[in-house]
Design a protein around this motif. Structure first.
Motif, short mmCIF file in Angstrom:
data_model
loop_
_atom_site.label_atom_id
_atom_site.label_comp_id
_atom_site.label_asym_id
_atom_site.label_seq_id
_atom_site.Cartn_x
_atom_site.Cartn_y
_atom_site.Cartn_z
N PHE A 77 40.10 -29.28 -90.61
CA PHE A 77 39.87 -28.55 -89.36
C PHE A 77 38.58 -27.75 -89.48
O PHE A 77 38.20 -27.32 -90.57
CB PHE A 77 41.04 -27.62 -89.03
N GLY A 78 37.92 -27.55 -88.33
CA GLY A 78 36.64 -26.84 -88.31
C GLY A 78 36.74 -25.50 -87.61
O GLY A 78 37.65 -25.26 -86.82
N ALA A 79 35.78 -24.62 -87.94
CA ALA A 79 35.66 -23.32 -87.28
C ALA A 79 34.17 -23.00 -87.15
O ALA A 79 33.33 -23.66 -87.77
CB ALA A 79 36.38 -22.24 -88.08
N TYR A 80 33.88 -21.97 -86.39
CA TYR A 80 32.50 -21.70 -85.98
C TYR A 80 32.23 -20.22 -86.19
O TYR A 80 32.90 -19.38 -85.59
CB TYR A 80 32.43 -22.10 -84.51
N CYS A 81 31.27 -19.91 -87.05
CA CYS A 81 31.00 -18.51 -87.43
C CYS A 81 29.68 -18.03 -86.85
O CYS A 81 28.62 -18.18 -87.47
CB CYS A 81 30.96 -18.38 -88.95
N GLY A 119 31.01 -25.98 -74.60
CA GLY A 119 32.21 -25.14 -74.69
C GLY A 119 32.59 -24.55 -73.35
O GLY A 119 33.77 -24.39 -73.03
N ARG A 120 31.58 -24.25 -72.53
CA ARG A 120 31.86 -23.59 -71.24
C ARG A 120 32.55 -24.52 -70.26
O ARG A 120 33.54 -24.16 -69.64
CB ARG A 120 30.55 -23.06 -70.65
N ILE A 121 32.04 -25.73 -70.13
CA ILE A 121 32.67 -26.65 -69.17
C ILE A 121 34.04 -27.09 -69.70
O ILE A 121 34.99 -27.25 -68.95
CB ILE A 121 31.76 -27.86 -68.83
N LYS A 122 34.17 -27.20 -71.04
CA LYS A 122 35.46 -27.57 -71.62
C LYS A 122 36.46 -26.42 -71.46
O LYS A 122 37.65 -26.64 -71.31
CB LYS A 122 35.30 -27.93 -73.10
N LEU A 123 35.97 -25.18 -71.50
CA LEU A 123 36.86 -24.03 -71.29
C LEU A 123 37.37 -24.03 -69.85
O LEU A 123 38.54 -23.73 -69.61
CB LEU A 123 36.14 -22.72 -71.60
N ALA A 124 36.50 -24.40 -68.91
CA ALA A 124 36.97 -24.52 -67.51
C ALA A 124 38.09 -25.56 -67.46
O ALA A 124 39.15 -25.32 -66.86
CB ALA A 124 35.81 -24.93 -66.61
N GLY A 137 40.30 -26.36 -78.86
CA GLY A 137 38.93 -26.21 -78.35
C GLY A 137 37.94 -25.82 -79.43
O GLY A 137 36.83 -26.34 -79.50
N ALA A 138 38.36 -24.89 -80.30
CA ALA A 138 37.46 -24.43 -81.37
C ALA A 138 37.15 -25.57 -82.34
O ALA A 138 36.03 -25.73 -82.80
CB ALA A 138 38.08 -23.26 -82.11
N HIS A 139 38.17 -26.38 -82.64
CA HIS A 139 37.98 -27.47 -83.59
C HIS A 139 37.13 -28.60 -83.01
O HIS A 139 36.15 -29.02 -83.61
CB HIS A 139 39.34 -28.03 -84.06
N THR A 140 37.53 -29.09 -81.83
CA THR A 140 36.85 -30.28 -81.27
C THR A 140 35.48 -29.92 -80.71
O THR A 140 34.55 -30.71 -80.78
CB THR A 140 37.67 -30.91 -80.14
N GLY A 141 35.37 -28.71 -80.16
CA GLY A 141 34.11 -28.32 -79.53
C GLY A 141 33.16 -27.74 -80.56
O GLY A 141 32.38 -28.45 -81.20
#
Length: 600
Positions: free
Chosen positions: A146-150, A268-273, A114-118
């Motif tokens: 791979f990606g991350a979000y700071c 991110g929220r709908i994907k987390l659901a 989720g962190a990478h794709t979103g």
């Protein structure tokens, strides 16, 4: 496109307009391509992730990275990425579906995915320049990088725009020098690229940057965090010390970082659901299988009423979560298609499509993250003492589920956001709340009808009840807005109560609409258990709405106004034909017992 436009409600309009069951998308509507994708993802999970659960629990970060690479090779990391940047360019529903079924093996892999794709890839896809997209997105889509979000900092969590990390332009004007500290950064241990938010001078809003993870360029990582759950998800602090970032790596415009962060969180929220759904199905299946196997007093515990009640409620909440998540996902997909047809770029269309349904995204994040936690909790209870042991899957599922109520904005923040965004939409004229709220106020003054309605059609009483529950929200929220105006956001407990009503209305309506659509297609007999689940979910929703509405009303209304609203609440939450809840639960439990799994 004209007809499409007429049939799709805008975000939040579900509250004031009726939706026809034919206009909702359900998991039973998956195309052949989507079914194949679903099977491919399940097969990947069953082969690469689930058999290694013990290694994930033992904090095997290398295994998480290895599984991510394999997911990249199979194209799963690029489902939402346009084809011109090396992705599969699939629609929003397909991206939800992959996120749903890939997330069930373990929370560690689910979080990395989720962190990478979103939040790792998507900000560049949606906000990047053509050069930035060509340079970075293909490597992210294939899992080469791979990606991350700071975003989060020690002093900036829910108040994301208050970050202290700075970006200072160098004298030659070619670089920004970034200094600061970020924390709780998923994928930090193995990513090649960070999306970093920092403040330039004393700008009101933060700015986004694409920063390559180069340890020789002033980037250092803290140790891996030791966490309650998602143990093999790499989570570290990231320190920037005079980290030089080329000016062309600014993401979007200066000061646009807060907007990027918020829009990334909507998706991110709908994907987390979605990421909680298959976990819920698998937890439920484990609990059913165990209850069928475990004997006490010479009887399988699945035959005991107390256990049947649990199995029925777990199954129902999973079914409701699916119903609402895919309803909203298709609304977003259709809105994106409409905007593309109107001449928007892919970037603009996707951004505006998701932003339109930000209320629904917040609702889903809260509802499904709480349901998966309750489901795991009841799963432990069904397993009894064994549920508390690391030998069974339940305790890890419970620990992994706990983070879902915190990240992508805490559930408290999302509750307040959902109501706040709805009020803002009303003020902009995007959702007409005022007229319906005034009609409800007039109805409260009028004499109620004592006619006995005709409820011969399937769900006729339930659908009328849903429309009355919408009136409860309009009554409470309408009066609160009138009373407090712009100061409403100071009344957080009232907002939370209003939000709980809003959430239950959306979830209950989605469940009924899915079931009604399928009963018309496949026949009521074939949907007997789904009908029981839709009725059970609504019954529980009515209880939650009664409690929260009463709490809200007595917090701001007094005397005659309070009495009138409480009488209105009684009128709007009253069944004519009270459902036999025990019978509904037994119908559901008997079905899953016989199938020995979640089977919908």
């Amino acid at each position: 496109m004209e007809t499409l436009e007429k049939d799709i409600l805008r975000g939040g309009q579900f509250l004031v307009k009726e939706t026809n069951c034919e206009d909702v998308f359900t998991p039973e509507d998956f195309s052949e391509e989507q079914q194949m994708m679903k099977e491919a993802v399940i097969e990947f999970n069953d082969r690469e992730v689930i058999p290694h659960k013990a290694r994930f629990e033992a904090k095997d970060y290398a295994l998480t990275e290895e599984c991510m690479r394999k997911a990249g090779e199979l194209g799963f990391l690029g489902v939402a990425v346009p084809e011109e940047y090396g992705g599969l360019g699939m629609g929003f529903v397909s991206t939800m579906l992959v996120c749903d079924y890939i997330s069930s093996g373990t929370g560690s892999f689910s979080t990395a995915f989720g962190a990478h794709t979103g939040i790792g890839t998507m900000p560049i896809t949606l906000y990047g320049t053509e050069e930035q997209k060509q340079k970075y997105v293909p490597q992210l889509a294939t899992g080469e990088w791979f990606g991350a979000y700071c975003l989060t900092e020690p002093g900036a969590g829910s108040d994301a725009n208050s970050g202290k990390t700075t970006a200072e332009l160098t004298e030659d004007g070619k670089h920004y020098k970034i200094n600061g500290q970020k924390m709780w950064i998923s994928n930090a241990g193995f990513c090649k690229l960070f999306i970093v938010f920092a403040r330039i001078e004393d700008d009101k809003n933060i700015t986004g940057f694409i920063v390559e993870n180069d340890q020789e360029n002033g980037i250092t990582l803290g140790e891996e965090e030791h966490k309650l759950g998602i143990r093999a998800s790499s989570t570290r602090q990231v320190f920037f010390n005079d980290c030089m970032v080329p000016v062309e790596n600014m993401l979007s415009e200066r000061g646009n970082g807060f907007k990027i962060a918020m829009n990334a969180l909507n998706v991110g929220r709908i994907k987390l659901a979605a990421a909680c759904l298959d976990s819920q199905r698998r937890i439920t299946t484990s609990a059913i299988a165990y209850a069928n196997e475990r004997k006490q007093f010479k009887t399988p515990i699945a035959d005991f009423g107390a256990i049947k009640a649990k199995l029925a409620e777990m199954t129902t909440s999973a079914y409701a979560g699916e119903s609402a998540s895919y309803r909203a996902a298709k609304n977003i997909e259709d809105r994106i298609a409409m905007r593309v047809a109107a001449g928007n770029t892919h970037q603009e269309a996707e951004l505006k499509g998701v932003e339109e349904y930000a209320i629904e995204c917040s609702i889903l994040k809260v509802a499904v993250s709480e349901d998966v936690q309750n489901c795991a909790d009841e799963g432990i209870q069904i397993f009894g003492g064994m549920g508390f042991s690391e030998e069974t899957p339940m305790e890890a599922a419970w620990r992994d589920a706990r983070i879902a109520r915190i990240y992508e904005g805490t559930n408290e923040i999302n509750r307040m956001l959902s109501v706040g965004m709805l009020v803002k939409k009303a003020m902009k004229g995007h959702v007409d709340l005022l007229d319906p709220a005034m009609k409800v106020a007039e109805e409260l003054m009028g004499i109620p009808s004592f006619d006995t309605p005709d409820y011969s059609e399937l769900f006729s009483e339930e659908k009328e009840l849903i429309s009355k529950l919408k009136k409860v929200f309009l009554m409470v929220a309408g009066s609160a807005v009138q009373k407090f105006g712009p100061d409403l956001e100071q009344h957080q407990q009232l907002l939370m109560a209003a939000s709980n009503i809003l959430i239950e209305v959306y979830m209950a309506e989605s469940t009924i609409l899915r079931t009604e659509k399928n009963a018309k297609r496949f026949g009521e007999d074939a949907q007997k258990v789904q009908i029981a689940m839709a009725k059970l979910y609504l019954y529980n929703a009515v209880d939650i709405i009664q409690k929260n509405a009463k709490e809200g009303i007595v917090s701001f209304a007094e005397g005659d106004e309070q009495r009138m609203m409480l009488m209105g609440l009684k009128r709007f939450t009253k069944y004519v034909n009270q459902p036999n809840v025990v019978a509904l639960r037994n119908t559901i439990a008997e079905k899953v017992k016989a199938e020995n799994k979640y089977c919908f």
